[in-house]
Every structure is written in structure tokens, then in C-alpha cells.
Design a protein around this motif. Structure first.
Motif, PDB file in Angstrom:
ATOM      1  N   GLU A   1       6.731  40.156  82.694  1.00  0.00           N
ATOM      2  CA  GLU A   1       5.500  40.363  81.770  1.00  0.00           C
ATOM      3  C   GLU A   1       5.622  40.538  80.630  1.00  0.00           C
ATOM      4  O   GLU A   1       7.032  41.209  80.466  1.00  0.00           O
ATOM      5  CB  GLU A   1       4.928  41.863  82.543  1.00  0.00           C
ATOM      6  CG  GLU A   1       4.141  41.662  83.643  1.00  0.00           C
ATOM      7  CD  GLU A   1       2.850  41.385  84.108  1.00  0.00           C
ATOM      8  OE1 GLU A   1       2.135  41.597  82.920  1.00  0.00           O
ATOM      9  OE2 GLU A   1       2.835  40.958  84.278  1.00  0.00           O
ATOM     10  N   ARG A   2       5.157  39.950  79.698  1.00  0.00           N
ATOM     11  CA  ARG A   2       5.282  40.594  78.649  1.00  0.00           C
ATOM     12  C   ARG A   2       6.627  39.935  77.420  1.00  0.00           C
ATOM     13  O   ARG A   2       7.174  40.028  76.627  1.00  0.00           O
ATOM     14  CB  ARG A   2       5.121  42.322  77.419  1.00  0.00           C
ATOM     15  CG  ARG A   2       3.804  42.918  78.414  1.00  0.00           C
ATOM     16  CD  ARG A   2       3.089  44.407  77.271  1.00  0.00           C
ATOM     17  NE  ARG A   2       3.690  43.511  75.930  1.00  0.00           N
ATOM     18  CZ  ARG A   2       4.559  44.107  74.974  1.00  0.00           C
ATOM     19  NH1 ARG A   2       5.137  45.375  75.646  1.00  0.00           N
ATOM     20  NH2 ARG A   2       4.278  44.101  73.766  1.00  0.00           N
ATOM     21  N   ARG A   3       6.649  39.175  78.357  1.00  0.00           N
ATOM     22  CA  ARG A   3       6.756  37.784  77.020  1.00  0.00           C
ATOM     23  C   ARG A   3       7.039  37.436  76.491  1.00  0.00           C
ATOM     24  O   ARG A   3       5.526  36.616  76.840  1.00  0.00           O
ATOM     25  CB  ARG A   3       8.336  36.597  77.646  1.00  0.00           C
ATOM     26  CG  ARG A   3       9.152  37.806  79.320  1.00  0.00           C
ATOM     27  CD  ARG A   3      10.043  38.485  78.297  1.00  0.00           C
ATOM     28  NE  ARG A   3       9.447  39.518  78.618  1.00  0.00           N
ATOM     29  CZ  ARG A   3      10.376  41.526  78.399  1.00  0.00           C
ATOM     30  NH1 ARG A   3      11.484  40.883  78.359  1.00  0.00           N
ATOM     31  NH2 ARG A   3       9.324  42.444  78.266  1.00  0.00           N
TER      32      ARG A   3
ATOM     33  N   GLN B   1      11.457  44.613  69.529  1.00  0.00           N
ATOM     34  CA  GLN B   1      13.064  43.717  69.287  1.00  0.00           C
ATOM     35  C   GLN B   1      13.482  43.548  71.175  1.00  0.00           C
ATOM     36  O   GLN B   1      14.281  42.744  71.536  1.00  0.00           O
ATOM     37  CB  GLN B   1      14.316  44.691  69.716  1.00  0.00           C
ATOM     38  CG  GLN B   1      14.905  44.411  69.050  1.00  0.00           C
ATOM     39  CD  GLN B   1      16.356  45.421  68.470  1.00  0.00           C
ATOM     40  OE1 GLN B   1      16.444  46.887  67.932  1.00  0.00           O
ATOM     41  NE2 GLN B   1      17.426  45.540  68.606  1.00  0.00           N
ATOM     42  N   GLU B   2      13.492  44.131  72.056  1.00  0.00           N
ATOM     43  CA  GLU B   2      13.554  44.406  73.253  1.00  0.00           C
ATOM     44  C   GLU B   2      12.541  42.642  74.406  1.00  0.00           C
ATOM     45  O   GLU B   2      13.639  42.029  74.121  1.00  0.00           O
ATOM     46  CB  GLU B   2      12.485  45.075  74.054  1.00  0.00           C
ATOM     47  CG  GLU B   2      13.309  45.235  75.844  1.00  0.00           C
ATOM     48  CD  GLU B   2      12.214  44.134  76.591  1.00  0.00           C
ATOM     49  OE1 GLU B   2      12.505  43.328  77.299  1.00  0.00           O
ATOM     50  OE2 GLU B   2      11.281  44.040  76.304  1.00  0.00           O
ATOM     51  N   GLN B   3      12.139  42.415  73.133  1.00  0.00           N
ATOM     52  CA  GLN B   3      11.334  41.043  73.590  1.00  0.00           C
ATOM     53  C   GLN B   3      11.773  39.886  72.926  1.00  0.00           C
ATOM     54  O   GLN B   3      11.949  38.526  73.523  1.00  0.00           O
ATOM     55  CB  GLN B   3      10.113  41.146  72.984  1.00  0.00           C
ATOM     56  CG  GLN B   3       8.765  41.542  73.937  1.00  0.00           C
ATOM     57  CD  GLN B   3       7.677  42.494  73.220  1.00  0.00           C
ATOM     58  OE1 GLN B   3       6.791  41.876  71.564  1.00  0.00           O
ATOM     59  NE2 GLN B   3       6.306  41.585  74.119  1.00  0.00           N
ATOM     60  N   LEU B   4      11.959  39.845  71.898  1.00  0.00           N
ATOM     61  CA  LEU B   4      13.496  39.002  70.739  1.00  0.00           C
ATOM     62  C   LEU B   4      14.657  39.074  71.881  1.00  0.00           C
ATOM     63  O   LEU B   4      15.345  37.871  72.359  1.00  0.00           O
ATOM     64  CB  LEU B   4      13.712  39.325  69.455  1.00  0.00           C
ATOM     65  CG  LEU B   4      12.475  39.228  68.863  1.00  0.00           C
ATOM     66  CD1 LEU B   4      12.645  39.630  66.751  1.00  0.00           C
ATOM     67  CD2 LEU B   4      11.418  37.720  68.553  1.00  0.00           C
ATOM     68  N   ASP B   5      15.611  39.972  72.156  1.00  0.00           N
ATOM     69  CA  ASP B   5      16.770  40.318  72.959  1.00  0.00           C
ATOM     70  C   ASP B   5      16.162  39.446  73.860  1.00  0.00           C
ATOM     71  O   ASP B   5      17.259  39.016  74.280  1.00  0.00           O
ATOM     72  CB  ASP B   5      16.593  41.619  73.286  1.00  0.00           C
ATOM     73  CG  ASP B   5      17.803  42.289  72.110  1.00  0.00           C
ATOM     74  OD1 ASP B   5      18.181  42.129  71.051  1.00  0.00           O
ATOM     75  OD2 ASP B   5      16.911  43.767  71.633  1.00  0.00           O
ATOM     76  N   TRP B   6      15.652  39.014  74.464  1.00  0.00           N
ATOM     77  CA  TRP B   6      15.005  39.011  75.735  1.00  0.00           C
ATOM     78  C   TRP B   6      14.910  36.849  76.053  1.00  0.00           C
ATOM     79  O   TRP B   6      15.746  36.452  76.462  1.00  0.00           O
ATOM     80  CB  TRP B   6      14.172  38.956  76.513  1.00  0.00           C
ATOM     81  CG  TRP B   6      13.800  37.870  77.818  1.00  0.00           C
ATOM     82  CD1 TRP B   6      14.034  38.793  79.011  1.00  0.00           C
ATOM     83  CD2 TRP B   6      12.912  36.782  78.247  1.00  0.00           C
ATOM     84  NE1 TRP B   6      13.345  37.567  80.694  1.00  0.00           N
ATOM     85  CE2 TRP B   6      12.916  36.613  79.716  1.00  0.00           C
ATOM     86  CE3 TRP B   6      12.160  36.402  77.382  1.00  0.00           C
ATOM     87  CZ2 TRP B   6      12.432  34.928  80.067  1.00  0.00           C
ATOM     88  CZ3 TRP B   6      11.490  34.250  78.039  1.00  0.00           C
ATOM     89  CH2 TRP B   6      12.047  34.607  79.549  1.00  0.00           C
TER      90      TRP B   6
ATOM     91  N   THR C   1      17.911  41.153  65.681  1.00  0.00           N
ATOM     92  CA  THR C   1      16.588  41.198  66.410  1.00  0.00           C
ATOM     93  C   THR C   1      16.363  42.378  65.895  1.00  0.00           C
ATOM     94  O   THR C   1      14.748  42.018  65.814  1.00  0.00           O
ATOM     95  CB  THR C   1      16.416  40.776  68.236  1.00  0.00           C
ATOM     96  OG1 THR C   1      17.562  42.042  68.357  1.00  0.00           O
ATOM     97  CG2 THR C   1      16.869  39.877  67.858  1.00  0.00           C
ATOM     98  N   ALA C   2      16.711  43.329  65.491  1.00  0.00           N
ATOM     99  CA  ALA C   2      15.687  44.430  64.893  1.00  0.00           C
ATOM    100  C   ALA C   2      15.059  43.767  63.238  1.00  0.00           C
ATOM    101  O   ALA C   2      14.051  44.773  62.466  1.00  0.00           O
ATOM    102  CB  ALA C   2      17.048  45.225  64.581  1.00  0.00           C
TER     103      ALA C   2
END
Length: 311
Positions: free
Chosen positions: A212-214, A283-288, A305-306
């Protein structure tokens, strides 16, 4: 005489206030492709939300998602809706871009808003059938092509054995019908149009098993523009948050705004789901996305990404 002077003074005050309001309006042009992912921007424009927040906004339809970074760099658009993969590759290639807001993201309820559609003559039924076939995508390295390639990898097929070519959303139906490609990696509203015309059928829903939420689309600008226009960035975010809520709660309004922007008929849009509008980008979304792209050797460096999310 005093009444005349008071009236004149009142008119001057009103005129000054109008002039000040006009001066406060920051002009922005927003570039998006012909999908439902920029519904929040379309609604914000149509409902006057941008204007209310001090933005003189327009929207421009862009054929290929991979063209958006160049449009940002040339300042023909100030904010664009690239896919995360196009955004990250542009940054990896040296462009100083930042994400200013989220546009849309994946959801278990909308996995069937994108798919790979194959022509009857192609004989494509399952992942292994794509080997040696020519597949059209709305941008090499864009969201749909990257996640379709991930789907192939997850099903034991090397994407390098598939011949990818770029095909814009508006030309997908005709390109598939002509036999120039065997399949197209597409999304709503184009997917419904292709299927309804009998040109092709869905051969796979490659978003079905995604978390979810990518992010599917994010709103980005050059860092220079964002740094020079902090109030405009703040106003844009506020506008997108307000409009995203409208899109998610009233999909019909979102469909109408998308129809007006893309010129796709409402009878087509009315039969399909809208992408989930998601105004946050984290940031977590971009990391994925970085991890997913590294699986396909799409990045040369290690993006910070941050630092890619405008504060």
C-alpha cells in the motif's frame, strides 16, 4: 463634495486591494500525462482552490512521463507529475529536482486501474509469453514500465527479453490495433478505452501484489524554483491536500476534472476507478522505489532520498 471624496477614496481602497491580490498571485504551470493520477491538481484548478490560495495556475498535458524533467528544467512547467522512477533517474542523472507533494499512490482497492493489454493476435496469455514481444510503454523507466518489469521478474521472466518502445497514452489504442506493438503497458482511463474498442484484453494486473501507498505520481519542481518560491510551494501543498480529499470522497468530481483536462469523454471515465489521491510524500516511499529500481540496475548512484523532499 465630501461624499464624492469618500466614494473616490473607497474605490481607491478596493482597487488597491484588487491590485494587491493580483500581485500576490504566483503563476504556475503544472505538467501531467493523460492519467487519473493528477486528479488532485485538476480539481484544485477547476474548483478555484489554487486561486483561493494565491496561485494563478494552469495545466499542460504532456505526452510522455519521461519528458517531464526536461519540461521542469526548461521552466515550461514549474511543477510536474513525474513517476518516482522518472524523478529518481533524473536526479541520478544530475538534475536538481525535489518532490513538493504527493499525487497518487497504490492501493489494494485500485490495483486494476493499470495493466498490460495484449492484442488477440499476439497470443500473450501469461508472463512467459512476453519473451520476444514488442511492448509499448508510456515512458521507458516510468512507473508503469518499471513495475511491469518487476512483475515479469517476480514471475521468472527477464525484462531484457522483452522489446520495449515508448508509446504515448493517446496513441496506444491505434498503435496496438495497427500491430506495431503486441501489447501496451497502460492505465486508466486509456485501458478502458482499449478494452471497450476490442483492440486488446488484459494479460496481467502487475500492481496487484504491491504494498500500500507506493507513490504512482508525485509533484516535483526544480530545487531552484522551490527555494525561490517557498510561499507558492506551501500554497500548492495546501491546495493539493484540499483537492485530494475531494477526489477521494467525490470521485465523480475528480472524473469531471480529469475529463476537462485530458478531453477523455465522461462516458469512458464513468466506468472506471480513480487512482487514490495521496498528498503526502515521505522518505520511506522513495526508499522503496530506490530498492525496486536497483533490482533492475536503473540507478548509478545512491540518491539521498531525505534531501529530495522539499521542506
Amino acid at each position: 463634495m465630501k461624499l464624492v471624496m469618500k466614494a473616490a477614496l473607497g474605490a481607491a481602497v478596493v482597487l488597491a486591494s484588487w491590485t494587491g491580490l493580483a500581485a500576490a498571485q504566483t503563476k504556475i504551470n503544472i505538467g501531467c500525462t493523460a492519467t487519473t493520477d493528477c486528479a488532485s491538481a485538476a480539481v484544485a484548478l477547476e474548483d478555484g482552490i489554487f486561486k483561493k490560495n494565491g496561485l494563478d495556475a494552469t495545466m499542460t498535458l504532456i505526452g510522455l512521463n519521461s519528458n517531464i524533467p526536461a519540461a521542469l528544467l526548461s521552466d515550461s512547467v514549474q511543477i510536474g507529475g513525474p513517476t518516482p522512477s522518472v524523478f529518481l533517474q533524473a536526479v541520478d542523472g544530475g538534475l536538481d529536482l525535489v518532490a513538493v507533494a504527493g499525487a497518487s499512490s497504490t492501493s489494494k482497492t485500485t490495483f486494476d486501474t493499470a495493466g498490460v493489454v495484449a492484442s488477440p493476435a499476439s497470443g500473450i496469455k501469461e508472463p512467459k509469453d512476453f519473451v520476444g514481444k514488442k511492448v509499448g510503454a508510456p515512458g521507458i523507466g516510468a512507473f508503469l514500465q518499471v513495475l511491469f518489469s518487476k512483475w515479469l521478474i517476480d514471475n521468472g521472466v527477464d525484462p531484457k527479453q522483452v522489446n520495449f518502445v515508448e508509446v504515448t497514452f493517446p496513441t496506444m489504442n491505434d498503435t496496438l490495433k495497427s500491430g506495431a506493438v503486441d501489447a501496451v503497458v497502460t492505465a486508466e482511463p486509456m485501458m478502458s478505452r482499449i478494452i471497450a474498442s476490442g483492440t486488446g484484453a488484459v494479460a496481467g494486473y502487475y500492481l496487484e501484489k504491491l504494498p500500500e501507498r507506493r507513490p504512482a505520481i508525485l509533484y516535483a519542481s526544480t530545487r531552484a524554483w522551490a527555494d525561490a518560491n517557498p510561499d507558492a510551494v506551501k500554497a500548492f501543498r495546501a491546495s493539493i491536500e484540499e483537492a485530494a480529499k475531494i477526489v477521494n470522497e467525490n470521485p465523480e468530481k475528480g472524473r469531471q476534472a480529469i475529463a476537462n483536462f485530458t478531453k477523455i469523454p465522461m462516458d469512458v471515465l464513468s466506468k472506471m476507478k480513480l487512482s487514490v489521491s495521496d498528498p503526502k510524500i515521505e522518505q520511506e516511499q522513495l526508499d522503496w522505489w530506490v530498492t525496486t529500481m536497483n533490482e533492475q540496475n536503473m540507478l548509478q548512484g545512491k540518491p539521498d532520498t531525505a534531501a529530495l523532499i522539499q521542506k
